[in-house]
Design an enzyme around this catalytic site. Structure first.
Site, PDB file in Angstrom:
ATOM      1  N   HIS A  39     -11.895   2.357  -6.375  1.00 55.23           N
ATOM      2  CA  HIS A  39     -12.173   3.832  -7.155  1.00 55.23           C
ATOM      3  C   HIS A  39     -13.451   4.189  -7.218  1.00 55.23           C
ATOM      4  O   HIS A  39     -13.998   4.762  -8.271  1.00 55.23           O
ATOM      5  CB  HIS A  39     -11.338   4.029  -8.209  1.00 55.23           C
ATOM      6  CG  HIS A  39      -9.972   3.988  -8.014  1.00 55.23           C
ATOM      7  ND1 HIS A  39      -8.819   3.640  -9.166  1.00 55.23           N
ATOM      8  CD2 HIS A  39      -9.049   4.040  -6.841  1.00 55.23           C
ATOM      9  CE1 HIS A  39      -7.829   3.506  -8.669  1.00 55.23           C
ATOM     10  NE2 HIS A  39      -7.546   3.738  -7.644  1.00 55.23           N
ATOM     11  N   HIS A  55      -9.009  -1.687  -1.749  1.00 54.44           N
ATOM     12  CA  HIS A  55      -8.817  -0.258  -2.281  1.00 54.44           C
ATOM     13  C   HIS A  55      -9.752  -0.110  -3.042  1.00 54.44           C
ATOM     14  O   HIS A  55      -9.585  -0.998  -4.144  1.00 54.44           O
ATOM     15  CB  HIS A  55      -7.606  -0.132  -2.500  1.00 54.44           C
ATOM     16  CG  HIS A  55      -7.388   1.292  -3.285  1.00 54.44           C
ATOM     17  ND1 HIS A  55      -7.848   2.302  -2.417  1.00 54.44           N
ATOM     18  CD2 HIS A  55      -6.646   1.724  -4.292  1.00 54.44           C
ATOM     19  CE1 HIS A  55      -7.421   3.605  -3.287  1.00 54.44           C
ATOM     20  NE2 HIS A  55      -6.853   2.968  -4.381  1.00 54.44           N
ATOM     21  N   GLU A  89       0.195   1.075  -5.484  1.00 58.72           N
ATOM     22  CA  GLU A  89      -0.127   1.559  -4.409  1.00 58.72           C
ATOM     23  C   GLU A  89      -0.247   0.325  -3.171  1.00 58.72           C
ATOM     24  O   GLU A  89      -1.033   0.517  -2.326  1.00 58.72           O
ATOM     25  CB  GLU A  89      -1.717   1.892  -4.750  1.00 58.72           C
ATOM     26  CG  GLU A  89      -1.768   3.186  -5.496  1.00 58.72           C
ATOM     27  CD  GLU A  89      -3.162   4.040  -5.295  1.00 58.72           C
ATOM     28  OE1 GLU A  89      -3.181   5.033  -4.753  1.00 58.72           O
ATOM     29  OE2 GLU A  89      -4.025   3.398  -5.947  1.00 58.72           O
TER      30      GLU A  89
HETATM   31 ZN   LIG Z   1      -6.163   4.051  -6.093  1.00 58.43          ZN
END
Ligand SMILES: [Zn+2]
Length: 270
Positions: A110, A108, A89
């Protein structure tokens, strides 16, 4: 070697070492505050065309210059052909740097606290003074808007291409007069969020306070019995609280560094 410059004996300049040291602390802080677990990542821009992030590994375990990889903003590919495996990613980062010239750092995450707001009809919005930058509605990007047009594309929600990264970057809105996105944070449906800023400290600060705002918003809805009972910030309140938080962003960084330095899990050899 360090940052894959190609020479084991090459010593990095002090300012580059300082940035890597800060990057490693940043990875550890993101883990310490539950913004990342084994997944999720931090990046930092080095120039208009190059950014840096760790190789494919859990952020908590990043510890040395050998863990770092340099990437081309244009392609999202490593500069060195023999670079260690990177994150699939990484295009999240490359396309945000491409679209917003003044963004210097991207996170980034989660985060389990934030993901529910990406799959419900309730927008995440500022209701906590440290998170005024969230404004009155955080945009939600949906990977399906990209993969639904390609029957061969994976539907696994991950940002695996420049095209998906560019679509996500667009969700952050137009660049403002300073070259930063209108929305510093965007949620990703059923996946997580991205936070952007003009330095590592602020990208991490925005990540932590995005998560805390999500916790507070949900707790307030629970107390009120519904989201309608939550008293959110007005646009002006969010704007002004955001400016104040930016002005005070230097304060928490030394504390966050001290917390991870004193923790046995985290090693920073730089
Ligand atoms: Zn991710």
């Amino acid at each position: 070697m360090a940052t894959n410059s190609g020479s084991k004996s090459h010593r990095l300049p002090d300012d580059e070492l300082a940035l890597i040291r800060k990057y490693i602390h940043g990875c550890h802080i993101l883990h310490y505050y539950n913004i990342v677990d084994a997944y999720g990542h931090l990046s930092v821009r080095l120039s208009e065309s190059v950014f840096m992030m760790s190789r494919y590994m859990a952020p908590a375990l990043v510890s040395s210059t050998d863990d770092m990889v340099l990437y081309d903003v244009e392609t999202g590919e490593a500069l060195q052909k023999d670079a260690p495996k990177g994150f699939s990613e990484r295009f999240i980062h490359s396309e945000i740097y491409k679209a917003y010239p003044k963004v210097q750092s991207v996170v980034h995450s989660h985060s389990l606290e934030v993901v529910p707001f990406s799959i419900s009809s309730t927008p995440l919005r500022a209701c906590f003074h440290m998170a005024g930058f969230l404004g009155t509605a955080v945009p939600v990007w949906d990977a399906a808007t990209v993969y639904r047009d390609d029957p061969l594309a994976s539907n696994d929600m991950l940002v695996r291409s420049t095209g998906m990264g560019a679509s996500l970057a667009k969700a952050l809105g137009p660049a403002d007069a300073e070259g930063l996105p209108k929305y510093p944070v965007a949620l990703m449906r059923g996946h997580g969020f991205v936070a952007t800023a003009n330095n590592i400290e602020m990208a991490i600060s925005k990540s932590i306070y995005t998560m805390q705002n999500a916790q507070i918003q949900r707790a307030a809805a629970g107390l009120s019995g519904s989201m309608e009972g939550v008293r959110f910030f007005s646009e002006r309140e969010a704007h002004d609280a955001g400016l104040t938080a930016i002005a005070g962003a230097a304060k928490p960084w030394p504390l966050w560094v001290a917390e991870v330095k004193g923790h046995a899990l985290y090693k920073n050899c730089v």
